[in-house]
Design a protein around this motif. Structure first.
Motif, short mmCIF file in Angstrom:
data_model
loop_
_atom_site.label_atom_id
_atom_site.label_comp_id
_atom_site.label_asym_id
_atom_site.label_seq_id
_atom_site.Cartn_x
_atom_site.Cartn_y
_atom_site.Cartn_z
N LEU A 1 46.65 45.51 45.22
CA LEU A 1 46.66 44.58 44.09
C LEU A 1 45.50 44.85 43.13
CD1 LEU A 1 47.61 41.18 45.76
CD2 LEU A 1 49.02 42.60 44.28
N GLU A 2 44.34 45.17 43.68
CA GLU A 2 43.19 45.48 42.83
C GLU A 2 43.48 46.70 41.95
OE1 GLU A 2 38.68 47.13 43.57
OE2 GLU A 2 39.48 45.66 44.98
N ARG A 3 44.07 47.71 42.56
CA ARG A 3 44.41 48.92 41.80
C ARG A 3 45.49 48.63 40.77
NH1 ARG A 3 45.41 54.73 44.64
NH2 ARG A 3 45.71 55.92 42.74
N LEU A 4 46.49 47.82 41.13
CA LEU A 4 47.53 47.45 40.17
C LEU A 4 46.95 46.66 39.00
CD1 LEU A 4 50.50 46.44 42.50
CD2 LEU A 4 50.32 48.49 41.07
N ARG A 5 46.03 45.74 39.30
CA ARG A 5 45.41 44.97 38.22
C ARG A 5 44.64 45.89 37.28
NH1 ARG A 5 43.92 41.27 42.52
NH2 ARG A 5 45.38 39.55 42.45
#
Length: 165
Positions: free
Chosen positions: A147-151
């Motif tokens: 999720l961090e990378r997607l954000r």
């Protein structure tokens, strides 16, 4: 279980399983192939699959998708040049969908699987852990990193012109 149970399972869950396969592969044709392979495997083993055939199917989809990524040498999946181009569409939804799918494809396999199963298929952590054959903590950390990378990748796309989140 008998064959009619398998037929009922396929009728009831094939659309949801295809969605998972699509999110894991990022390609409709590859997703259909992946699901077909898993359903063939399940058909042969149907008498031995007890209790939770959907959990078995999810785990088999993740395993086969992971094996596919490994065979490709962890290279990001690419289209077939001009042959795998989306039909032109003027809706912003298509652009966002394609961007999200590209961002999902950029995640490492375990992070992608954790995000897809946990948030897009809305499974509880313990079911994702069973599908990925890992601990709940590993699911949580893979999902959080994913999720961090997607954000980081999607933030500028989904928040137009410096707007607030």
């Amino acid at each position: 279980m008998e064959r009619t149970g398998f037929d009922e399972f396929v009728r009831a869950r094939s659309v949801g399983l295809l969605r998972i396969a699509y999110l894991l592969t990022g390609d409709r044709d590859a997703a259909e192939d992946l699901l077909q392979e898993v359903l063939e495997q399940m058909y042969v083993k149907w008498r031995r699959i007890h209790g939770a055939p959907e959990a078995y199917a999810r785990r088999a989809l993740v395993n086969r998708a992971t094996n596919r990524w490994r065979r490709r040498g962890r290279k990001p999946e690419t289209g077939l040049d001009g042959y795998d181009v989306s039909a032109p569409d003027h809706s912003d939804g298509v652009v966002v969908r394609d961007t999200v799918l590209a961002a999902l494809r950029s995640l490492p396999p375990r992070q992608r699987a954790a995000v897809v199963l946990r948030y897009l298929d809305d499974l509880p952590v313990h079911e994702v852990a069973a599908a990925l054959n890992c601990t709940a903590g590993t699911v949580k950390s893979n999902a959080a990193r994913g999720l961090e990378r997607l954000r980081a990748v999607l933030g500028p796309v989904l928040v137009p012109d410096g707007g607030e989140r």
